[in-house]
Design a protein around this motif. Structure first.
Motif, PDB file in Angstrom:
ATOM      1  N   LYS A 347       0.856  -1.189   0.000  1.00  0.00           N
ATOM      2  CA  LYS A 347       0.000   0.000   0.000  1.00  0.00           C
ATOM      3  C   LYS A 347       0.891   1.238   0.000  1.00  0.00           C
ATOM      4  O   LYS A 347       1.766   1.386   0.854  1.00  0.00           O
ATOM      5  N   LYS A 348       0.696   2.147  -0.940  1.00  0.00           N
ATOM      6  CA  LYS A 348       1.596   3.281  -1.107  1.00  0.00           C
ATOM      7  C   LYS A 348       1.553   4.229   0.092  1.00  0.00           C
ATOM      8  O   LYS A 348       0.535   4.363   0.767  1.00  0.00           O
ATOM      9  N   LEU A 349       2.683   4.889   0.330  1.00  0.00           N
ATOM     10  CA  LEU A 349       2.772   5.906   1.370  1.00  0.00           C
ATOM     11  C   LEU A 349       2.318   7.239   0.786  1.00  0.00           C
ATOM     12  O   LEU A 349       2.918   7.742  -0.168  1.00  0.00           O
ATOM     13  N   ILE A 350       1.254   7.800   1.347  1.00  0.00           N
ATOM     14  CA  ILE A 350       0.685   9.041   0.832  1.00  0.00           C
ATOM     15  C   ILE A 350       0.492  10.043   1.957  1.00  0.00           C
ATOM     16  O   ILE A 350       0.356   9.660   3.126  1.00  0.00           O
ATOM     17  N   PRO A 351       0.485  11.346   1.638  1.00  0.00           N
ATOM     18  CA  PRO A 351       0.222  12.364   2.659  1.00  0.00           C
ATOM     19  C   PRO A 351      -1.139  12.149   3.307  1.00  0.00           C
ATOM     20  O   PRO A 351      -2.106  11.746   2.658  1.00  0.00           O
ATOM     21  N   GLY A 352      -1.218  12.403   4.597  1.00  0.00           N
ATOM     22  CA  GLY A 352      -2.451  12.254   5.346  1.00  0.00           C
ATOM     23  C   GLY A 352      -2.623  10.896   5.997  1.00  0.00           C
ATOM     24  O   GLY A 352      -3.444  10.737   6.910  1.00  0.00           O
ATOM     25  N   ALA A 353      -1.862   9.911   5.547  1.00  0.00           N
ATOM     26  CA  ALA A 353      -1.965   8.564   6.125  1.00  0.00           C
ATOM     27  C   ALA A 353      -1.435   8.574   7.556  1.00  0.00           C
ATOM     28  O   ALA A 353      -0.504   9.319   7.892  1.00  0.00           O
ATOM     29  N   ARG A 363       6.479   4.535  21.311  1.00  0.00           N
ATOM     30  CA  ARG A 363       5.552   4.400  20.182  1.00  0.00           C
ATOM     31  C   ARG A 363       4.601   5.586  20.178  1.00  0.00           C
ATOM     32  O   ARG A 363       3.911   5.849  21.160  1.00  0.00           O
ATOM     33  N   VAL A 364       4.564   6.306  19.049  1.00  0.00           N
ATOM     34  CA  VAL A 364       3.821   7.560  18.952  1.00  0.00           C
ATOM     35  C   VAL A 364       2.948   7.544  17.697  1.00  0.00           C
ATOM     36  O   VAL A 364       3.402   7.116  16.620  1.00  0.00           O
ATOM     37  N   LEU A 365       1.708   8.009  17.814  1.00  0.00           N
ATOM     38  CA  LEU A 365       0.835   8.143  16.649  1.00  0.00           C
ATOM     39  C   LEU A 365       1.366   9.248  15.742  1.00  0.00           C
ATOM     40  O   LEU A 365       1.779  10.313  16.218  1.00  0.00           O
ATOM     41  N   ALA A 366       1.372   8.985  14.432  1.00  0.00           N
ATOM     42  CA  ALA A 366       1.963   9.931  13.487  1.00  0.00           C
ATOM     43  C   ALA A 366       1.098  10.059  12.244  1.00  0.00           C
ATOM     44  O   ALA A 366       0.362   9.145  11.866  1.00  0.00           O
ATOM     45  N   LYS A 367       1.217  11.228  11.594  1.00  0.00           N
ATOM     46  CA  LYS A 367       0.539  11.471  10.324  1.00  0.00           C
ATOM     47  C   LYS A 367       1.576  11.910   9.295  1.00  0.00           C
ATOM     48  O   LYS A 367       2.449  12.729   9.592  1.00  0.00           O
ATOM     49  N   ILE A 368       1.465  11.360   8.093  1.00  0.00           N
ATOM     50  CA  ILE A 368       2.388  11.745   7.017  1.00  0.00           C
ATOM     51  C   ILE A 368       1.993  13.134   6.532  1.00  0.00           C
ATOM     52  O   ILE A 368       0.893  13.340   6.004  1.00  0.00           O
ATOM     53  N   ASP A 369       2.878  14.103   6.735  1.00  0.00           N
ATOM     54  CA  ASP A 369       2.588  15.478   6.343  1.00  0.00           C
ATOM     55  C   ASP A 369       2.807  15.678   4.851  1.00  0.00           C
ATOM     56  O   ASP A 369       1.969  16.246   4.154  1.00  0.00           O
ATOM     57  N   SER A 370       3.925  15.186   4.340  1.00  0.00           N
ATOM     58  CA  SER A 370       4.196  15.328   2.907  1.00  0.00           C
ATOM     59  C   SER A 370       5.279  14.345   2.475  1.00  0.00           C
ATOM     60  O   SER A 370       6.124  13.933   3.277  1.00  0.00           O
ATOM     61  N   ALA A 385       8.195  13.900  -6.040  1.00  0.00           N
ATOM     62  CA  ALA A 385       7.125  12.896  -5.974  1.00  0.00           C
ATOM     63  C   ALA A 385       6.199  13.217  -4.816  1.00  0.00           C
ATOM     64  O   ALA A 385       6.554  13.957  -3.897  1.00  0.00           O
ATOM     65  N   SER A 386       4.982  12.665  -4.857  1.00  0.00           N
ATOM     66  CA  SER A 386       4.004  12.905  -3.799  1.00  0.00           C
ATOM     67  C   SER A 386       3.623  11.623  -3.076  1.00  0.00           C
ATOM     68  O   SER A 386       2.768  11.646  -2.193  1.00  0.00           O
ATOM     69  N   GLN A 387       4.245  10.493  -3.439  1.00  0.00           N
ATOM     70  CA  GLN A 387       3.962   9.232  -2.774  1.00  0.00           C
ATOM     71  C   GLN A 387       5.138   8.274  -2.972  1.00  0.00           C
ATOM     72  O   GLN A 387       5.979   8.470  -3.851  1.00  0.00           O
ATOM     73  N   THR A 425      -2.980  -3.304  10.640  1.00  0.00           N
ATOM     74  CA  THR A 425      -2.441  -4.662  10.492  1.00  0.00           C
ATOM     75  C   THR A 425      -1.303  -4.978  11.457  1.00  0.00           C
ATOM     76  O   THR A 425      -0.916  -6.126  11.599  1.00  0.00           O
ATOM     77  N   ASN A 426      -0.774  -3.934  12.083  1.00  0.00           N
ATOM     78  CA  ASN A 426       0.360  -4.060  13.012  1.00  0.00           C
ATOM     79  C   ASN A 426       1.624  -4.574  12.311  1.00  0.00           C
ATOM     80  O   ASN A 426       2.508  -5.148  12.941  1.00  0.00           O
ATOM     81  N   THR A 427       1.712  -4.366  11.016  1.00  0.00           N
ATOM     82  CA  THR A 427       2.903  -4.768  10.264  1.00  0.00           C
ATOM     83  C   THR A 427       3.848  -3.584  10.099  1.00  0.00           C
ATOM     84  O   THR A 427       3.425  -2.423  10.136  1.00  0.00           O
ATOM     85  N   THR A 428       5.119  -3.888   9.914  1.00  0.00           N
ATOM     86  CA  THR A 428       6.101  -2.841   9.653  1.00  0.00           C
ATOM     87  C   THR A 428       5.955  -2.385   8.208  1.00  0.00           C
ATOM     88  O   THR A 428       6.205  -3.147   7.274  1.00  0.00           O
ATOM     89  N   ALA A 429       5.559  -1.126   8.043  1.00  0.00           N
ATOM     90  CA  ALA A 429       5.292  -0.607   6.703  1.00  0.00           C
ATOM     91  C   ALA A 429       6.486   0.122   6.110  1.00  0.00           C
ATOM     92  O   ALA A 429       6.591   0.250   4.887  1.00  0.00           O
ATOM     93  N   GLY A 430       7.378   0.599   6.971  1.00  0.00           N
ATOM     94  CA  GLY A 430       8.538   1.335   6.466  1.00  0.00           C
ATOM     95  C   GLY A 430       9.563   1.540   7.558  1.00  0.00           C
ATOM     96  O   GLY A 430       9.269   1.394   8.745  1.00  0.00           O
ATOM     97  N   VAL A 431      10.771   1.834   7.127  1.00  0.00           N
ATOM     98  CA  VAL A 431      11.848   2.153   8.080  1.00  0.00           C
ATOM     99  C   VAL A 431      12.352   3.542   7.727  1.00  0.00           C
ATOM    100  O   VAL A 431      12.449   3.898   6.549  1.00  0.00           O
ATOM    101  N   GLY A 432      12.635   4.342   8.750  1.00  0.00           N
ATOM    102  CA  GLY A 432      12.994   5.726   8.510  1.00  0.00           C
ATOM    103  C   GLY A 432      14.257   6.160   9.240  1.00  0.00           C
ATOM    104  O   GLY A 432      14.650   5.567  10.246  1.00  0.00           O
ATOM    105  N   PHE A 433      14.841   7.220   8.703  1.00  0.00           N
ATOM    106  CA  PHE A 433      16.077   7.784   9.260  1.00  0.00           C
ATOM    107  C   PHE A 433      15.880   9.298   9.355  1.00  0.00           C
ATOM    108  O   PHE A 433      15.628   9.969   8.348  1.00  0.00           O
ATOM    109  N   ILE A 434      16.012   9.824  10.568  1.00  0.00           N
ATOM    110  CA  ILE A 434      15.743  11.247  10.790  1.00  0.00           C
ATOM    111  C   ILE A 434      16.906  12.068  10.247  1.00  0.00           C
ATOM    112  O   ILE A 434      18.071  11.782  10.522  1.00  0.00           O
TER     113      ILE A 434
END
Length: 435
Positions: A347-353, A363-370, A385-387, A425-434
């Motif tokens: 499932k693609k990563l999109i803003p607002g998700a 563990r913190v609730l987060a929203k994709i800003d952009s 890109a936007s997604q 789904t409690n699955t790992t959808a992505g890994v990130g680096f600040i």
């Protein structure tokens, strides 16, 4: 207390630090299809006598059934039926073996572009990376991708294994051409602390894997195993500011430890000593380290990488998810973070998700800003890109429901990385680096 420290692993002090870090080395392999990753690992296991009798017999039997006049060492690692049938690596396999000097954990990662996420997963916890190159093909697009990911993950030690030298008549000219091409690629690296070594070998015949070969007298360097055995902890472990995410609070309430209150976790970034002034985040409560425990011993200093329990002078409120840092080395505390994300979900990563950000024990609730762009893995830059689709890497801005305490990944790997978890789904959808 003793049981927790024992099960948690790690060590304290210089003796423990040297013993633990010298014994366990995490390695990731990378390479294109048929470059020989699984064969190299199988050869390492065979030549170090790390294969069990039944495994070796299975390899001998399967090799004969296929009509080979040699042992197919790739069978030692390709565990999935699909891998054995297709002769490729699909999933990340973790292989364990030991020598008299060290123990090793090898992440055998797939080389296909569609399994980029698997390679990121395998290399994310590794201190050493072995990038295989087929001597007949040289540096190709996949090589760029593999080296890019090692740059992204800040792997400090990279071994470029020029494999299948037996198929190019052990040519020094071929080896030098590949080395020059990779040096040109290395010049594009943004991680200047990376040490790149080059070793010509044949995984199939064993040349320069464990034992030196007479087939390449022009090569005066180390074998693969000699190089790994010679690595010191300072060569591969990160150094930065001390970070101690609290895994759990130890309150035994036994007669022996009736008033004991300890905080257990793994120490990242740098050492910490008894007497150090520390700050607990996010409360900003200050105290000092009064004792450091490992198993049934106490130490005046804990080394980076140690799994320990510490006591503080003050009886303050500390819970799982908090972080203890030196008061002179406070991290950033923000609710908006700029990141680089490797996307792993269909499932693609999109803003607002919305997702959960798992940052250390927090563990913190987060929203994709952009989503800003997609970063090319050949060092050619980024396109707007936007997604993000599966296996793509890009810059993503994320808004958090509450602030986290972090460092830039380039400054402190352990405190600058996170994963995105799909709440449904409690699955790992992505890994990130600040950033």
């Amino acid at each position: 207390l003793r049981l927790y420290s024992l099960s948690f692993g790690g060590g304290c002090g210089e003796d423990y630090n040297r013993r633990i870090h010298m014994e366990v080395l995490k390695i990731a392999t990378a390479g294109s299809v048929d470059d020989g990753k699984s064969t190299l690992i199988g050869r390492l296991l065979y030549d170090t006598q790390s294969l069990t009798t039944d495994k070796l017999e299975a390899i001998e039997k399967s090799s004969k059934q296929k009509g080979y006049d040699y042992l197919d060492f790739s069978l030692a690692t390709d565990g999935l039926v699909a891998e054995r049938e297709q002769g490729i690596t699909i999933d990340v396999a973790h292989i364990y073996f030991s020598t008299a000097k060290k123990s090793y954990i090898i992440a055998d990662t797939p080389g296909h572009v569609e399994y980029t996420r698997n390679m990121v997963t395998g290399a994310s916890t590794s201190q050493v990376s072995i990038i295989l190159i087929d001597a007949r093909k040289g540096v190709i697009e996949q090589t760029y991708r593999h080296f890019f990911i090692n740059n992204l993950l800040r792997v400090k030690e990279v071994i470029v294994a020029v494999n299948k030298m037996d198929l190019v008549d052990y040519s020094e000219e071929v080896y030098n051409k590949i080395k020059a091409d990779f040096e040109a690629l290395n010049a594009k690296s943004t991680f200047k602390e990376q040490n790149v070594s080059y070793i010509p070998l044949s995984a199939l015949t064993g040349d320069n894997v464990v034992e030196k070969t007479d087939a390449m007298p022009w090569y005066k360097g180390q074998t693969i195993l000699e190089h790994l055995e010679a690595l010191e902890p300072a060569d591969v472990y990160e150094r930065g500011q001390a970070r101690f995410p609290v895994q759990t609070v130890i309150r035994p309430k036994t007669e022996e430890y009736h008033d004991f209150r300890g905080y257990a976790g793994k120490l990242y970034g740098n050492n910490i000593k008894v007497g150090d002034a520390v700050t607990v985040l996010p409360s900003l409560t200050e105290s000092k380290v009064s004792k450091i425990h490992f198993f049934d011993k106490q130490f005046d200093e804990a080394s980076v990488g140690s799994s320990i329990t510490i006591e503080l002078e003050n009886d303050i409120n500390v819970t799982r998810g908090d972080m203890i840092v030196k008061s002179s080395e406070l991290p950033k505390v923000e609710k908006d973070i700029n990141t680089t994300v490797c996307w792993m979900d269909s499932k693609k990563l999109i803003p607002g998700a919305k997702y959960f950000v798992q940052h250390n024990t927090n563990r913190v609730l987060a929203k994709i800003d952009s989503v800003k762009n997609i970063i090319a893995t050949d060092f050619s830059g980024a396109t707007e890109a936007s997604q993000l689709a599966i296996n793509e890497i890009g810059e993503v801005n994320i808004k958090l429901s509450k602030a986290i305490y972090f460092d830039a990944y380039n400054d402190n790997k352990s405190n600058g990385a996170f994963i995105l978890i799909d709440a449904a789904t409690n699955t790992t959808a992505g890994v990130g680096f600040i950033r």
